[in-house]
Design an enzyme around this catalytic site. Structure first.
Site, PDB file in Angstrom:
ATOM      1  N   ASP A 193      -1.468  10.967  -1.832  1.00  0.00           N
ATOM      2  CA  ASP A 193      -2.206   9.462  -3.380  1.00  0.00           C
ATOM      3  C   ASP A 193      -2.407  10.554  -4.089  1.00  0.00           C
ATOM      4  O   ASP A 193      -1.885   9.728  -4.773  1.00  0.00           O
ATOM      5  CB  ASP A 193      -3.226   9.226  -2.681  1.00  0.00           C
ATOM      6  N   ARG A 236       1.242  -1.316  -0.013  1.00  0.00           N
ATOM      7  CA  ARG A 236       0.416  -0.096   0.058  1.00  0.00           C
ATOM      8  C   ARG A 236       0.745   1.148  -0.062  1.00  0.00           C
ATOM      9  O   ARG A 236       2.393   1.556   0.144  1.00  0.00           O
ATOM     10  CB  ARG A 236      -1.294   0.185   1.015  1.00  0.00           C
ATOM     11  N   GLY A 237       0.540   2.665   0.166  1.00  0.00           N
ATOM     12  CA  GLY A 237       1.202   3.275  -0.306  1.00  0.00           C
ATOM     13  C   GLY A 237       1.060   4.024  -1.822  1.00  0.00           C
ATOM     14  O   GLY A 237       1.710   2.765  -2.394  1.00  0.00           O
ATOM     15  N   ALA A 238       1.008   5.422  -2.291  1.00  0.00           N
ATOM     16  CA  ALA A 238       0.912   5.264  -3.259  1.00  0.00           C
ATOM     17  C   ALA A 238       1.598   5.269  -4.632  1.00  0.00           C
ATOM     18  O   ALA A 238       1.587   4.773  -5.474  1.00  0.00           O
ATOM     19  CB  ALA A 238       1.076   6.803  -3.865  1.00  0.00           C
ATOM     20  N   ARG A 279      -7.198   0.351  -6.789  1.00  0.00           N
ATOM     21  CA  ARG A 279      -7.828   1.582  -5.347  1.00  0.00           C
ATOM     22  C   ARG A 279      -7.971   2.073  -6.100  1.00  0.00           C
ATOM     23  O   ARG A 279      -6.721   3.083  -7.077  1.00  0.00           O
ATOM     24  CB  ARG A 279      -6.593   1.321  -4.894  1.00  0.00           C
ATOM     25  N   LYS A 300      -4.081  10.876   3.746  1.00  0.00           N
ATOM     26  CA  LYS A 300      -4.818   9.423   4.822  1.00  0.00           C
ATOM     27  C   LYS A 300      -5.661  10.129   6.053  1.00  0.00           C
ATOM     28  O   LYS A 300      -5.279  11.251   5.472  1.00  0.00           O
ATOM     29  CB  LYS A 300      -3.558   8.499   5.026  1.00  0.00           C
TER      30      LYS A 300
END
Ligand code: MRU
Length: 350
Positions: free
Chosen positions: A242, A48-50, A91, A253
């Site tokens: 993001d 996860r994490g852009a 996502r 977030k």
């Protein structure tokens, strides 16, 4: 500092991912052997994490095409479109996902126009996915350098979520890259990590990551930051993103917006660190950024422990948008952009 966290890797067996769902108590690597498994890994938050999502998407496409059986370029292209659709549905908020898909499609189009064979194109696509990964790490290194210069010696920096090596191609990270950059420049820096309900990226990942690099970190609940700012215990806030709209509005977030409002109230600089692959010039303002909504169970439960009664309404927005007027500066691999962002961000692409 060890600077050795790389959460996603390419291998002959498939895409390797450090399973971030299990951190900090278990360090387990998964081998994802098909593009479907890579898509599921992104959706289920193995990674996860852009920027890490973007790198994973590129590897997923390269993996899927490499497993294509046949010699017809048109069939290979159809497969590319299909794989891209599957990965693109994982996502919605992190634009790095779509950035990586677009780039891989452009690479394919160029190779096709050059008259390459299917087996040549497969190799070109693997090479480009690896290049996306290498370039991402290099961008984080530059963000660390430029951002580190903005942090004072002996500062305590508050961060929200995990925008570290785990959330990128690895090594530096974006927000944590700025902190690592300051440490690399010889400054003494300590970090306050918001735990980041409901998924607890701050408690589970940021705290774990900083511990690996011997950077002092204090964990707080999300509702403590105002109190600590008021007491003068925070000198700067640094977060990742993001998706950054063309006007400098910043999606990050959930909870980031609250932190930005508090930082402004207390006269504390609020910095955003992100590579240009996170800047979406096609998105005019933050209102145009799609906000992911996640499973209600993330709010009602912690693992299998139920916290809230059944039968109630639940909102679980995964991201919020911080308006550009609350952002002191945006740090990218090209340098430090300041308001008005419509001009300063665009100039970084020139
Ligand atoms: O839901 P997540 O864990 O993917 O959200 C991650 C964040 O919001 C990060 O701050 C953002 O992706 C920047 S990562 C360098």
């Amino acid at each position: 500092m060890n600077l050795n966290i790389i959460p996603v890797k390419w291998s002959d067996e498939g895409v390797l991912m450090l399973d971030q769902r299990l951190l900090p108590t278990e360090e387990k690597w998964l081998t994802l052997r098909t593009y479907d498994e890579v898509a599921a890994g992104i959706k289920d938050m193995v990674v996860r994490g852009a920027p890490a999502i973007g790198v994973s998407a590129a590897y997923g496409i390269a993996l899927g095409l490499n497993q294509f059986v046949g010699t017809d370029i048109a069939d290979l292209e159809e497969e590319l479109d299909y794989i891209s659709d599957v990965i693109g549905r994982t996502r919605p908020t992190a634009v790095n996902l779509f950035w990586a898909i677009d780039r891989m499609k452009r690479t394919f189009a160029k190779a096709k126009a050059e008259g390459r064979t299917v087996s040549e194109i497969k190799q070109i696509m693997i090479a480009d996915a690896k290049a996306i990964h290498d370039e991402d790490i290099e961008s984080q290194r530059l963000i660390a350098k430029f951002g580190g210069e903005l942090i004072d010696d002996n500062a305590t920096v508050l961060t929200h979520c995990n925008a570290g090596a785990l959330a990128t191609g690895g090594v530096w990270g974006t927000a944590l890259g700025v902190i690592r950059g300051a440490v690399d420049q010889g400054k003494k820096v300590s970090v306050i990590a918001d735990e980041t309900r409901p998924y607890l990226q701050g408690a589970r990942l940021t705290a774990w990551e900083l511990l690996q690099d011997d950077i002092p970190v204090t964990l707080i609940t999300d509702n403590m930051s105002g109190h600590m700012m008021k007491r003068g215990e925070v000198q700067a806030v640094v977060v990742g993103s993001d998706r950054i709209a063309a006007n400098g509005d910043v999606a990050n977030k959930i909870g980031t917006y609250m932190v930005a409002v508090l930082a402004r109230r207390h006269g504390i600089p609020f910095y955003v660190a992100a590579p240009l692959s996170t800047v979406d010039l096609n998105c005019p303002t933050g209102d145009d950024i799609p906000i992911e909504e996640r499973d209600r169970r993330e709010i009602t439960h912690v693992k299998d422990i139920q916290l809230a009664p059944e039968g109630i309404g639940i909102s679980n927005y995964a991201f919020d948008v911080t308006p550009n007027d609350l952002v002191t500066a945006i740090i990218t691999e090209k340098g430090v952009a300041r308001a008005p962002y419509t001009e300063s961000l665009k100039a970084q692409f020139d």
